[in-house]
Write an enzyme that holds these catalytic residues in place. Structure first.
Site, PDB file in Angstrom:
ATOM      1  N   LYS A  15       0.103  -1.393  -2.342  1.00 19.83           N
ATOM      2  CA  LYS A  15      -1.111  -2.085  -2.802  1.00 19.83           C
ATOM      3  C   LYS A  15      -1.442  -1.686  -4.244  1.00 19.83           C
ATOM      4  O   LYS A  15      -1.659  -2.538  -5.097  1.00 19.83           O
ATOM      5  CB  LYS A  15      -2.304  -1.744  -1.879  1.00 19.83           C
ATOM      6  N   ARG A 163      -1.263  13.605  -4.551  1.00 18.87           N
ATOM      7  CA  ARG A 163      -2.513  13.505  -3.789  1.00 18.87           C
ATOM      8  C   ARG A 163      -2.506  14.509  -2.637  1.00 18.87           C
ATOM      9  O   ARG A 163      -1.507  14.657  -1.954  1.00 18.87           O
ATOM     10  CB  ARG A 163      -2.676  12.081  -3.238  1.00 18.87           C
TER      11      ARG A 163
HETATM   12  P1  AP5 Z   1       1.424   2.655  -3.623  1.00 24.96           P
HETATM   13  O1  AP5 Z   1       1.410   1.426  -4.459  1.00 24.96           O
HETATM   14  O2  AP5 Z   1       0.768   3.864  -4.168  1.00 24.96           O
HETATM   15  O3  AP5 Z   1       0.890   2.326  -2.144  1.00 24.96           O
HETATM   16  P2  AP5 Z   1      -0.565   2.026  -1.614  1.00 24.96           P
HETATM   17  O4  AP5 Z   1      -0.452   0.884  -0.666  1.00 24.96           O
HETATM   18  O5  AP5 Z   1      -1.533   1.920  -2.739  1.00 24.96           O
HETATM   19  O6  AP5 Z   1      -0.770   3.334  -0.750  1.00 24.96           O
HETATM   20  P3  AP5 Z   1      -1.989   4.341  -0.646  1.00 24.96           P
HETATM   21  O7  AP5 Z   1      -1.422   5.629  -0.134  1.00 24.96           O
HETATM   22  O8  AP5 Z   1      -2.755   4.396  -1.926  1.00 24.96           O
HETATM   23  O9  AP5 Z   1      -2.832   3.656   0.451  1.00 24.96           O
HETATM   24  P4  AP5 Z   1      -3.937   4.224   1.297  1.00 24.96           P
HETATM   25  O10 AP5 Z   1      -4.469   2.991   1.860  1.00 24.96           O
HETATM   26  O11 AP5 Z   1      -3.541   5.274   2.275  1.00 24.96           O
HETATM   27  O12 AP5 Z   1      -4.811   5.064   0.251  1.00 24.96           O
HETATM   28  P5  AP5 Z   1      -6.228   4.796  -0.404  1.00 24.96           P
HETATM   29  O13 AP5 Z   1      -6.228   5.433  -1.733  1.00 24.96           O
HETATM   30  O14 AP5 Z   1      -6.605   3.383  -0.293  1.00 24.96           O
HETATM   31  O15 AP5 Z   1       2.954   2.989  -3.304  1.00 24.96           O
HETATM   32  C1  AP5 Z   1       3.330   4.160  -2.601  1.00 24.96           C
HETATM   33  C2  AP5 Z   1       4.628   4.747  -3.187  1.00 24.96           C
HETATM   34  O16 AP5 Z   1       5.696   3.856  -2.939  1.00 24.96           O
HETATM   35  C3  AP5 Z   1       4.592   4.936  -4.710  1.00 24.96           C
HETATM   36  O17 AP5 Z   1       5.294   6.108  -5.031  1.00 24.96           O
HETATM   37  C4  AP5 Z   1       5.316   3.714  -5.247  1.00 24.96           C
HETATM   38  O18 AP5 Z   1       5.971   4.015  -6.468  1.00 24.96           O
HETATM   39  C5  AP5 Z   1       6.289   3.400  -4.133  1.00 24.96           C
HETATM   40  N1  AP5 Z   1       6.506   1.963  -3.965  1.00 24.96           N
HETATM   41  C6  AP5 Z   1       5.564   0.966  -4.013  1.00 24.96           C
HETATM   42  N2  AP5 Z   1       6.123  -0.249  -3.780  1.00 24.96           N
HETATM   43  C7  AP5 Z   1       7.451  -0.004  -3.553  1.00 24.96           C
HETATM   44  C8  AP5 Z   1       8.570  -0.843  -3.250  1.00 24.96           C
HETATM   45  N3  AP5 Z   1       8.426  -2.178  -3.110  1.00 24.96           N
HETATM   46  N4  AP5 Z   1       9.778  -0.244  -3.069  1.00 24.96           N
HETATM   47  C9  AP5 Z   1       9.919   1.116  -3.194  1.00 24.96           C
HETATM   48  N5  AP5 Z   1       8.908   1.952  -3.497  1.00 24.96           N
HETATM   49  C10 AP5 Z   1       7.692   1.410  -3.666  1.00 24.96           C
HETATM   50  O19 AP5 Z   1      -7.181   5.630   0.583  1.00 24.96           O
HETATM   51  C11 AP5 Z   1      -7.116   7.044   0.647  1.00 24.96           C
HETATM   52  C12 AP5 Z   1      -8.196   7.567   1.590  1.00 24.96           C
HETATM   53  O20 AP5 Z   1      -9.495   7.229   1.047  1.00 24.96           O
HETATM   54  C13 AP5 Z   1      -8.200   6.971   3.003  1.00 24.96           C
HETATM   55  O21 AP5 Z   1      -7.315   7.656   3.854  1.00 24.96           O
HETATM   56  C14 AP5 Z   1      -9.679   7.148   3.392  1.00 24.96           C
HETATM   57  O22 AP5 Z   1      -9.946   8.487   3.760  1.00 24.96           O
HETATM   58  C15 AP5 Z   1     -10.401   6.858   2.086  1.00 24.96           C
HETATM   59  N6  AP5 Z   1     -10.745   5.431   1.931  1.00 24.96           N
HETATM   60  C16 AP5 Z   1     -10.287   4.584   0.949  1.00 24.96           C
HETATM   61  N7  AP5 Z   1     -10.785   3.352   1.096  1.00 24.96           N
HETATM   62  C17 AP5 Z   1     -11.577   3.390   2.197  1.00 24.96           C
HETATM   63  C18 AP5 Z   1     -12.348   2.408   2.892  1.00 24.96           C
HETATM   64  N8  AP5 Z   1     -12.401   1.126   2.472  1.00 24.96           N
HETATM   65  N9  AP5 Z   1     -13.035   2.789   4.000  1.00 24.96           N
HETATM   66  C19 AP5 Z   1     -13.000   4.067   4.430  1.00 24.96           C
HETATM   67  N10 AP5 Z   1     -12.278   5.047   3.847  1.00 24.96           N
HETATM   68  C20 AP5 Z   1     -11.567   4.712   2.723  1.00 24.96           C
HETATM   69 MG    MG Z   2      -3.228   3.029  -3.314  1.00 17.01          MG
END
Ligand code: AP5
Ligand code: MG
Length: 218
Positions: A15, A163
């Site tokens: 994402k 992270r």
């Molecule tokens: P990346 O693009 O970073 O993936 P992502 O989908 O953004 O993954 P996140 O880990 O950020 O998602 P998340 O939903 O767990 O975290 P968030 O910050 O939202 O890609 C990942 C890796 O893969 C990278 O190294 C990239 O280079 C590689 N990659 C990408 N695409 C690729 C491809 N096609 N092929 C190969 N490699 C690839 O949330 C974190 C925490 O915050 C949650 O756990 C929760 O505690 C809290 N939180 C956030 N939002 C909310 C909400 N709305 N409600 C409640 N709690 C929330």
């Molecule tokens: Mg993310």
């Protein structure tokens, strides 16, 4: 009216990677609740103090907190600025809140793009992820190393960070949260006919092209 989209998918689906590219190429603005919460934790704000332990456990922060963060950011943007919601909404209550936030500002959702992925492969993606400590450019131990070892391709900085929630155990909890609370909101958007599923296991450029194919006619 501005083009507003949701990027939906489990942790590590790509994402953030895709949102950053859409920002650069389309002038869209990425609203990532994860990034907002990490900034709050870093700043030691009241929201950050509440969110820190919950995030480190891989659980979800309260609906009220994240929806109010999104409302504040939307108020800073003009109605003509196209927005990518990244990691929000994550529960049915957040999906309802987003509808209300958008309606009150004369906006509406155009697309919900679901990145379909293999969860086992995601564990490798996430545990290998790191970013430039200065500009936030994303890297990966296997899939995207800096061109010059130890030097950020984008800004030339030499420090990188990982992270605290990117360990195998927490990733499992984050995925379980996604399956239990976030995946069930898809039917809300399917009923509106605005969901497109994209193969998130393809390489980054192919995923980008598939998203562009959805957005281009808009
Ligand atoms: P990346 O693009 O970073 O993936 P992502 O989908 O953004 O993954 P996140 O880990 O950020 O998602 P998340 O939903 O767990 O975290 P968030 O910050 O939202 O890609 C990942 C890796 O893969 C990278 O190294 C990239 O280079 C590689 N990659 C990408 N695409 C690729 C491809 N096609 N092929 C190969 N490699 C690839 O949330 C974190 C925490 O915050 C949650 O756990 C929760 O505690 C809290 N939180 C956030 N939002 C909310 C909400 N709305 N409600 C409640 N709690 C929330
Ligand atoms: Mg993310």
């Amino acid at each position: 009216m501005a083009l507003d989209i949701i990027l939906l998918g489990p942790p590590g689906a790509g994402k953030g990677t895709q949102a950053t590219r859409l920002e650069a190429e389309r002038g869209m603005v990425q609203l990532s609740t994860g990034d907002m919460l990490r900034a709050a934790v870093k700043a030691g704000s009241p929201v950050g103090l509440q969110a820190k332990a919950v995030m480190e456990a891989g659980e979800l922060v309260s609906d009220e907190i994240v929806s109010s963060l999104i409302g504040e950011r939307l108020d800073e943007l003009g109605v003509d600025t196209p927005v990518i919601f990244d990691g929000y909404p994550r529960t049915a209550a957040q999906a309802d809140a987003l509808d209300a936030l958008l309606k009150a500002r004369g906006r509406h959702l155009d697309h919900v793009i679901e990145l379909e992925v293999d969860e086992e492969a995601l564990v490798t993606r996430i545990t290998g992820r790191f970013t430039c400590a200065n500009c936030g450019e994303g890297y990966h131990d296997q899939f995207k190393l800096p061109l010059v070892p130890g030097t950020c391709d984008r800004c030339g900085h030499h420090e990188f960070k990982r992270r605290p929630d990117d360990n195998a155990e927490t990733v499992r909890t984050r995925m379980a949260e996604y399956r239990a609370k976030t995946a069930p909101i898809l039917p809300i958007y399917e009923a509106r006919g605005i969901v497109t599923r994209i193969d998130g296991m393809a390489d980054m450029d192919s995923v980008h092209d598939a998203i562009e194919a959805v957005l281009a006619p808009a």
